[in-house]
Design a protein around this motif. Structure first.
Motif, PDB file in Angstrom:
ATOM      1  N   VAL A 177     -29.632 -48.998  64.935  1.00 28.99           N
ATOM      2  CA  VAL A 177     -29.529 -47.713  65.125  1.00 28.99           C
ATOM      3  C   VAL A 177     -30.567 -46.875  64.173  1.00 28.99           C
ATOM      4  CG1 VAL A 177     -27.904 -45.591  64.970  1.00 28.99           C
ATOM      5  CG2 VAL A 177     -27.047 -48.074  65.490  1.00 28.99           C
ATOM      6  N   LEU A 178     -31.405 -46.108  64.536  1.00 31.55           N
ATOM      7  CA  LEU A 178     -32.567 -45.760  63.832  1.00 31.55           C
ATOM      8  C   LEU A 178     -31.882 -44.322  63.263  1.00 31.55           C
ATOM      9  CD1 LEU A 178     -35.256 -47.038  63.608  1.00 31.55           C
ATOM     10  CD2 LEU A 178     -33.890 -47.728  65.346  1.00 31.55           C
ATOM     11  N   GLU A 179     -30.824 -44.133  62.872  1.00 32.59           N
ATOM     12  CA  GLU A 179     -30.412 -42.980  62.262  1.00 32.59           C
ATOM     13  C   GLU A 179     -31.139 -43.016  60.822  1.00 32.59           C
ATOM     14  OE1 GLU A 179     -28.714 -40.157  62.784  1.00 32.59           O
ATOM     15  OE2 GLU A 179     -27.900 -40.588  64.642  1.00 32.59           O
ATOM     16  N   GLY A 343     -17.531 -50.084  68.452  1.00 32.93           N
ATOM     17  CA  GLY A 343     -16.289 -49.704  69.028  1.00 32.93           C
ATOM     18  C   GLY A 343     -15.797 -50.781  70.160  1.00 32.93           C
ATOM     19  N   VAL A 344     -17.054 -50.989  70.754  1.00 36.65           N
ATOM     20  CA  VAL A 344     -17.002 -52.211  72.066  1.00 36.65           C
ATOM     21  C   VAL A 344     -17.320 -53.505  71.920  1.00 36.65           C
ATOM     22  CG1 VAL A 344     -17.420 -50.336  73.857  1.00 36.65           C
ATOM     23  CG2 VAL A 344     -19.386 -51.521  73.144  1.00 36.65           C
ATOM     24  N   GLY A 345     -17.232 -53.772  70.474  1.00 37.83           N
ATOM     25  CA  GLY A 345     -17.496 -55.046  69.943  1.00 37.83           C
ATOM     26  C   GLY A 345     -18.924 -55.427  69.853  1.00 37.83           C
ATOM     27  N   ILE A 346     -19.938 -54.793  69.707  1.00 36.40           N
ATOM     28  CA  ILE A 346     -21.276 -55.089  69.579  1.00 36.40           C
ATOM     29  C   ILE A 346     -21.538 -55.157  67.938  1.00 36.40           C
ATOM     30  CG2 ILE A 346     -23.739 -55.080  70.268  1.00 36.40           C
ATOM     31  CD1 ILE A 346     -21.794 -55.389  72.572  1.00 36.40           C
ATOM     32  N   PRO A 347     -22.194 -56.196  67.264  1.00 41.97           N
ATOM     33  CA  PRO A 347     -22.571 -56.203  66.009  1.00 41.97           C
ATOM     34  C   PRO A 347     -23.429 -55.129  65.875  1.00 41.97           C
ATOM     35  CG  PRO A 347     -22.378 -58.422  66.866  1.00 41.97           C
ATOM     36  CD  PRO A 347     -22.124 -57.616  67.853  1.00 41.97           C
ATOM     37  N   THR A 348     -23.212 -54.198  64.980  1.00 42.46           N
ATOM     38  CA  THR A 348     -24.149 -52.974  64.925  1.00 42.46           C
ATOM     39  C   THR A 348     -24.598 -52.679  63.436  1.00 42.46           C
ATOM     40  OG1 THR A 348     -22.814 -51.965  66.714  1.00 42.46           O
ATOM     41  CG2 THR A 348     -24.006 -50.460  65.071  1.00 42.46           C
ATOM     42  N   LEU A 349     -25.962 -52.615  63.108  1.00 41.05           N
ATOM     43  CA  LEU A 349     -26.500 -52.045  61.719  1.00 41.05           C
ATOM     44  C   LEU A 349     -27.218 -50.786  61.923  1.00 41.05           C
ATOM     45  CD1 LEU A 349     -26.600 -53.245  58.990  1.00 41.05           C
ATOM     46  CD2 LEU A 349     -28.984 -54.326  59.817  1.00 41.05           C
ATOM     47  N   ASP A 350     -26.724 -49.875  61.000  1.00 41.77           N
ATOM     48  CA  ASP A 350     -27.014 -48.290  60.953  1.00 41.77           C
ATOM     49  C   ASP A 350     -27.936 -47.964  59.854  1.00 41.77           C
ATOM     50  OD1 ASP A 350     -27.127 -45.657  62.038  1.00 41.77           O
ATOM     51  OD2 ASP A 350     -25.197 -45.455  62.454  1.00 41.77           O
ATOM     52  N   GLY A 351     -28.644 -46.934  59.917  1.00 39.96           N
ATOM     53  CA  GLY A 351     -29.370 -46.279  59.023  1.00 39.96           C
ATOM     54  C   GLY A 351     -30.692 -46.952  58.672  1.00 39.96           C
ATOM     55  N   LEU A 352     -31.193 -47.374  59.917  1.00 41.25           N
ATOM     56  CA  LEU A 352     -32.629 -48.182  59.936  1.00 41.25           C
ATOM     57  C   LEU A 352     -33.921 -47.339  59.884  1.00 41.25           C
ATOM     58  CD1 LEU A 352     -31.701 -51.288  61.971  1.00 41.25           C
ATOM     59  CD2 LEU A 352     -32.469 -51.530  59.738  1.00 41.25           C
ATOM     60  N   GLY A 353     -33.672 -46.038  60.107  1.00 41.71           N
ATOM     61  CA  GLY A 353     -34.499 -44.989  60.302  1.00 41.71           C
ATOM     62  C   GLY A 353     -35.285 -44.636  58.983  1.00 41.71           C
ATOM     63  N   ALA A 354     -35.625 -43.260  58.876  1.00 42.20           N
ATOM     64  CA  ALA A 354     -36.592 -42.879  57.874  1.00 42.20           C
ATOM     65  C   ALA A 354     -36.033 -42.894  56.495  1.00 42.20           C
ATOM     66  CB  ALA A 354     -36.884 -41.469  58.196  1.00 42.20           C
ATOM     67  N   VAL A 355     -36.726 -42.947  55.457  1.00 41.15           N
ATOM     68  CA  VAL A 355     -36.014 -43.026  54.113  1.00 41.15           C
ATOM     69  C   VAL A 355     -36.472 -41.599  53.585  1.00 41.15           C
ATOM     70  CG1 VAL A 355     -36.339 -43.767  51.700  1.00 41.15           C
ATOM     71  CG2 VAL A 355     -36.413 -45.425  53.839  1.00 41.15           C
ATOM     72  N   GLY A 356     -35.640 -40.755  53.323  1.00 39.99           N
ATOM     73  CA  GLY A 356     -35.972 -39.519  52.664  1.00 39.99           C
ATOM     74  C   GLY A 356     -34.507 -38.658  52.324  1.00 39.99           C
ATOM     75  N   GLY A 357     -34.269 -37.542  52.768  1.00 43.98           N
ATOM     76  CA  GLY A 357     -33.258 -36.832  52.477  1.00 43.98           C
ATOM     77  C   GLY A 357     -32.994 -35.634  53.288  1.00 43.98           C
ATOM     78  N   GLY A 358     -31.861 -34.834  53.011  1.00 41.44           N
ATOM     79  CA  GLY A 358     -31.730 -33.448  53.372  1.00 41.44           C
ATOM     80  C   GLY A 358     -31.597 -33.348  54.808  1.00 41.44           C
ATOM     81  N   ALA A 359     -30.758 -34.322  55.408  1.00 39.03           N
ATOM     82  CA  ALA A 359     -30.402 -34.062  56.851  1.00 39.03           C
ATOM     83  C   ALA A 359     -29.539 -32.980  57.107  1.00 39.03           C
ATOM     84  CB  ALA A 359     -29.524 -35.359  57.197  1.00 39.03           C
ATOM     85  N   HIS A 360     -29.857 -32.136  57.932  1.00 38.99           N
ATOM     86  CA  HIS A 360     -29.128 -30.979  58.257  1.00 38.99           C
ATOM     87  C   HIS A 360     -29.200 -29.987  57.090  1.00 38.99           C
ATOM     88  CE1 HIS A 360     -26.103 -33.059  61.335  1.00 38.99           C
ATOM     89  NE2 HIS A 360     -27.225 -33.451  61.256  1.00 38.99           N
ATOM     90  N   ALA A 361     -30.227 -30.089  56.157  1.00 35.95           N
ATOM     91  CA  ALA A 361     -30.348 -29.015  55.172  1.00 35.95           C
ATOM     92  C   ALA A 361     -31.775 -28.522  55.160  1.00 35.95           C
ATOM     93  CB  ALA A 361     -29.974 -29.663  53.692  1.00 35.95           C
ATOM     94  N   ASP A 369     -44.738 -43.231  52.745  1.00 36.37           N
ATOM     95  CA  ASP A 369     -45.052 -44.473  52.172  1.00 36.37           C
ATOM     96  C   ASP A 369     -43.879 -45.659  52.518  1.00 36.37           C
ATOM     97  OD1 ASP A 369     -43.451 -44.173  50.079  1.00 36.37           O
ATOM     98  OD2 ASP A 369     -44.964 -44.054  48.511  1.00 36.37           O
ATOM     99  N   ARG A 370     -42.591 -45.124  52.811  1.00 40.70           N
ATOM    100  CA  ARG A 370     -41.767 -46.128  53.201  1.00 40.70           C
ATOM    101  C   ARG A 370     -41.597 -46.429  54.726  1.00 40.70           C
ATOM    102  NH1 ARG A 370     -37.504 -46.456  49.420  1.00 40.70           N
ATOM    103  NH2 ARG A 370     -36.698 -48.194  50.567  1.00 40.70           N
ATOM    104  N   ILE A 371     -42.393 -45.641  55.301  1.00 37.08           N
ATOM    105  CA  ILE A 371     -42.672 -45.971  56.975  1.00 37.08           C
ATOM    106  C   ILE A 371     -42.841 -47.489  57.490  1.00 37.08           C
ATOM    107  CG2 ILE A 371     -43.425 -44.891  59.265  1.00 37.08           C
ATOM    108  CD1 ILE A 371     -43.189 -42.249  58.172  1.00 37.08           C
ATOM    109  N   PRO A 372     -44.036 -47.619  56.885  1.00 30.96           N
ATOM    110  CA  PRO A 372     -44.509 -48.938  57.344  1.00 30.96           C
ATOM    111  C   PRO A 372     -43.538 -50.058  56.992  1.00 30.96           C
ATOM    112  CG  PRO A 372     -46.270 -47.645  56.301  1.00 30.96           C
ATOM    113  CD  PRO A 372     -45.188 -47.001  56.031  1.00 30.96           C
ATOM    114  N   GLY A 373     -42.959 -50.033  55.801  1.00 26.52           N
ATOM    115  CA  GLY A 373     -41.878 -51.021  55.595  1.00 26.52           C
ATOM    116  C   GLY A 373     -40.875 -51.159  56.464  1.00 26.52           C
ATOM    117  N   ARG A 374     -40.336 -49.980  56.596  1.00 25.71           N
ATOM    118  CA  ARG A 374     -38.920 -49.585  57.372  1.00 25.71           C
ATOM    119  C   ARG A 374     -39.455 -50.180  58.840  1.00 25.71           C
ATOM    120  NH1 ARG A 374     -34.217 -48.851  54.390  1.00 25.71           N
ATOM    121  NH2 ARG A 374     -33.457 -47.622  56.116  1.00 25.71           N
ATOM    122  N   THR A 375     -40.579 -49.780  59.366  1.00 29.01           N
ATOM    123  CA  THR A 375     -40.997 -50.259  60.805  1.00 29.01           C
ATOM    124  C   THR A 375     -41.029 -51.685  60.905  1.00 29.01           C
ATOM    125  OG1 THR A 375     -42.293 -48.253  61.071  1.00 29.01           O
ATOM    126  CG2 THR A 375     -42.719 -50.001  62.439  1.00 29.01           C
TER     127      THR A 375
END
Length: 388
Positions: A177-179, A343-361, A369-375
């Motif tokens: 999940v690329l949240e 919820g349907v039983g699939i192993p799930t890893l979340d928060g793999l998206g951008a590094v930063g902050g301030g969601a909804h703010a 400079d964190r984008i290449p490593g995360r990619t």
């Protein structure tokens, strides 16, 4: 003779280098999507956003998606290869900011920091996913069985995409999940489940000055219900039950005939979600003549730690072997579409998206400079699962 893991290390180093080389292209595409703006409530904006995500994704992946419109909301599915589905990558292109919230020019890139509505949650994640998959394809990795699903209603609880997500995830060994990440880039290995309730109170109107005794005050009944609802949480178990939006009455000289309470529920376990649901079913009116109508219920099941622990351990192992940033984990109260796959039983890893902050703010931002490593991290995780 060189060890195989040395070759793997070199390959990851090359992945990071190639992601860095593609960074200018990727930033231009992030900028285009941020400037377009795509709030969940604006179907025309979502259609424009889906058009642009389709154009960008086709350029990155070499093929176009299936466009799946449900109740006017455009979801996009890239199903790579013809084989059984093995890995699903989840993203969403809807954002929370009404068009114009950030002024005439919502985009900023200063001193290596991107700012703009939706940049962190989660436009950058979409582009990281597309670039990560492209790097694998360029390396000749067989991506048969990989699905990239970009939905259009995550920010409002995924009412039209839930069934699609659960269907696309069936049979997969992993969901990524690329949240946006947690603080410092932490992966989200546990998310609370969510429930939403609406308690409608029906009373009886009367003149507040002439004969208030003939009325049934829905506002007073609402007060009783707020106090009752406020007892349903369990801090020791991490369960929060929070009355949020309240309304009652129509004019200042009339006994209110109607009132309404909106309630936000967050839970760590299915048992607690069920317990709270049963408690809402037991709510009853206190005032004689008042009637309660309870609507709503569970929305997203919890993403429990057990759904992510093996994938997170593997991600830590791969990241360490590749010399990438050490991975930390975090449990969060917010939910995502990863709750559905877990919820349907699939192993799930979340928060793999951008590094930063301030969601909804208003300080929403991404550290470039964190984008290449995360990619690169996502690419090696996908490759690992496809080759398992």
């Amino acid at each position: 003779m060189r060890r195989a893991d040395e070759k793997d290390d070199d390959h990851v180093t090359e992945l990071v280098s190639r992601a860095e080389q593609a960074l200018d292209e990727l930033i231009k595409d992030i900028e285009a999507l941020v400037r377009l703006e795509s709030p969940s409530s604006d179907l025309d904006a979502l259609r424009r956003s889906a058009d642009l995500v389709t154009e960008i994704g086709t350029r990155y992946l070499g093929v176009g998606p299936e466009r799946i419109e449900i109740d006017g909301r455009p979801h996009l599915a890239w199903r790579l290869g013809d084989g059984p589905r093995r890995v699903i990558v989840l993203a969403h292109h809807d954002t929370v900011w009404p068009v114009g919230s950030w002024g005439d020019d919502p985009w900023s890139l200063v001193d290596g920091v991107i700012r703009g509505p939706g940049c962190f949650d989660m436009i950058t994640g979409i582009l990281q996913a597309m670039l990560g998959i492209r790097l694998l394809v360029e390396d000749g990795v067989d991506v048969d069985g990989l699905t990239l699903l970009v939905t259009a209603d995550e920010e409002i609880g995924s009412p039209t995409s839930r069934a699609l997500i659960e269907s696309e995830a069936q049979g997969c060994t992993a969901a990524f999940v690329l949240e946006a990440s947690g603080p410092g880039g932490a992966l989200k290995t546990e998310r609370k489940g969510t429930s939403n309730y609406f308690v409608n109170v029906v009373g009886r109107a009367a003149h507040a000055g002439l004969e208030p005794e003939k009325g049934v005050n829905a506002g007073v009944e609402l007060a009783h219900q707020v106090l009752a609802i406020n007892t349903l949480g369990d801090p020791d178990l991490g369960t929060t039950v929070t009355p949020t939006v309240l309304s009652a009455g129509t004019t200042t000289n009339t006994v209110p005939a109607k009132a309404r309470i909106s309630v936000d529920v967050r839970v760590r376990t299915i048992d607690e979600q069920q317990r709270v649901d049963e408690d809402f079913g037991r709510l009853h009116a206190v005032l004689p003549g008042a009637v309660l109508e309870v609507e709503g219920g569970p929305n997203r099941p919890p993403l429990q730690a057990s759904a992510s622990q093996d994938l997170f351990a593997r991600a830590q192992e791969l990241a360490a072997a590749a010399g990438l940033d050490a991975l930390e984990s975090i449990a969060v109260g917010g939910a995502s579409d990863g709750n559905f796959t877990a919820g349907v039983g699939i192993p799930t890893l979340d928060g793999l998206g951008a590094v930063g902050g301030g969601a909804h703010a208003d300080d929403e931002h991404v550290i470039v400079d964190r984008i290449p490593g995360r990619t690169a991290l996502l690419a090696i995780l996908i490759k690992d699962q496809l080759s398992a």
